[in-house]
Design a protein around this motif. Structure first.
Motif, PDB file in Angstrom:
ATOM      1  N   SER A  56       8.968 -16.667  23.427  1.00 32.16           N
ATOM      2  CA  SER A  56       7.762 -15.841  23.515  1.00 32.16           C
ATOM      3  C   SER A  56       8.111 -14.372  23.303  1.00 32.16           C
ATOM      4  CB  SER A  56       7.112 -16.012  24.895  1.00 32.16           C
ATOM      5  OG  SER A  56       7.940 -15.418  25.889  1.00 32.16           O
ATOM      6  N   GLU A  57       7.119 -13.608  22.955  1.00 27.74           N
ATOM      7  CA  GLU A  57       7.310 -12.168  22.790  1.00 27.74           C
ATOM      8  C   GLU A  57       7.765 -11.538  24.105  1.00 27.74           C
ATOM      9  OE1 GLU A  57       4.782  -8.201  21.464  1.00 27.74           O
ATOM     10  OE2 GLU A  57       3.973 -10.178  21.026  1.00 27.74           O
ATOM     11  N   ASP A  58       7.203 -12.003  25.219  1.00 29.12           N
ATOM     12  CA  ASP A  58       7.581 -11.478  26.533  1.00 29.12           C
ATOM     13  C   ASP A  58       9.062 -11.738  26.821  1.00 29.12           C
ATOM     14  OD1 ASP A  58       5.044 -10.480  27.017  1.00 29.12           O
ATOM     15  OD2 ASP A  58       4.404 -12.258  28.157  1.00 29.12           O
ATOM     16  N   LEU A  59       9.534 -12.922  26.484  1.00 28.68           N
ATOM     17  CA  LEU A  59      10.950 -13.216  26.704  1.00 28.68           C
ATOM     18  C   LEU A  59      11.818 -12.326  25.838  1.00 28.68           C
ATOM     19  CD1 LEU A  59      13.295 -14.762  27.914  1.00 28.68           C
ATOM     20  CD2 LEU A  59      12.915 -16.544  26.189  1.00 28.68           C
ATOM     21  N   LEU A  60      11.466 -12.146  24.586  1.00 26.87           N
ATOM     22  CA  LEU A  60      12.241 -11.287  23.704  1.00 26.87           C
ATOM     23  C   LEU A  60      12.304  -9.862  24.244  1.00 26.87           C
ATOM     24  CD1 LEU A  60      11.094 -12.545  20.202  1.00 26.87           C
ATOM     25  CD2 LEU A  60      13.296 -12.930  21.321  1.00 26.87           C
ATOM     26  N   LYS A  61      11.182  -9.355  24.729  1.00 24.83           N
ATOM     27  CA  LYS A  61      11.169  -8.011  25.314  1.00 24.83           C
ATOM     28  C   LYS A  61      12.090  -7.931  26.526  1.00 24.83           C
ATOM     29  CE  LYS A  61       6.545  -6.701  23.833  1.00 24.83           C
ATOM     30  NZ  LYS A  61       5.158  -6.404  24.240  1.00 24.83           N
ATOM     31  N   ALA A  62      12.057  -8.957  27.382  1.00 22.88           N
ATOM     32  CA  ALA A  62      12.911  -8.974  28.572  1.00 22.88           C
ATOM     33  C   ALA A  62      14.391  -9.009  28.184  1.00 22.88           C
ATOM     34  CB  ALA A  62      12.555 -10.168  29.445  1.00 22.88           C
ATOM     35  N   VAL A  63      14.731  -9.780  27.171  1.00 25.93           N
ATOM     36  CA  VAL A  63      16.119  -9.851  26.716  1.00 25.93           C
ATOM     37  C   VAL A  63      16.558  -8.487  26.175  1.00 25.93           C
ATOM     38  CG1 VAL A  63      17.652 -10.860  24.965  1.00 25.93           C
ATOM     39  CG2 VAL A  63      16.105 -12.336  26.267  1.00 25.93           C
ATOM     40  N   VAL A  64      15.717  -7.851  25.403  1.00 23.66           N
ATOM     41  CA  VAL A  64      16.045  -6.543  24.835  1.00 23.66           C
ATOM     42  C   VAL A  64      16.229  -5.501  25.952  1.00 23.66           C
ATOM     43  CG1 VAL A  64      15.128  -4.623  23.460  1.00 23.66           C
ATOM     44  CG2 VAL A  64      14.983  -6.954  22.590  1.00 23.66           C
ATOM     45  N   GLU A  65      15.388  -5.562  26.963  1.00 21.71           N
ATOM     46  CA  GLU A  65      15.496  -4.600  28.058  1.00 21.71           C
ATOM     47  C   GLU A  65      16.791  -4.745  28.829  1.00 21.71           C
ATOM     48  OE1 GLU A  65      11.916  -5.063  30.360  1.00 21.71           O
ATOM     49  OE2 GLU A  65      10.691  -4.115  28.816  1.00 21.71           O
TER      50      GLU A  65
END
Length: 66
Positions: A56-65
């Protein structure tokens, strides 16, 4: 050390490229650690890192953070 990553299985080249990126940014992380850190099952992480399932987009954002 965990099991070696298998072959890419994305339906598109873009899915495979995303899986390769995800493999790079999670290199050295045990799949169980990823499960604990991001609340996705080990099966889900295996699918994300093979390209057979898109994160999900949310997971990708969390990984990037992180």
């Amino acid at each position: 050390m965990g099991r070696p990553l298998g072959a890419l299985r994305g339906r598109t080249e873009s899915a495979n490229e995303l899986a390769v990126w995800l493999r790079k940014v999670t290199l050295g992380k045990a799949i169980r650690t990823l499960e604990e850190d991001f609340a996705y099952s080990t099966t889900s992480w295996s699918e994300f890192r093979s390209g057979s399932r898109l994160p999900s987009e949310d997971l990708l954002k969390a990984v990037v953070e992180r």
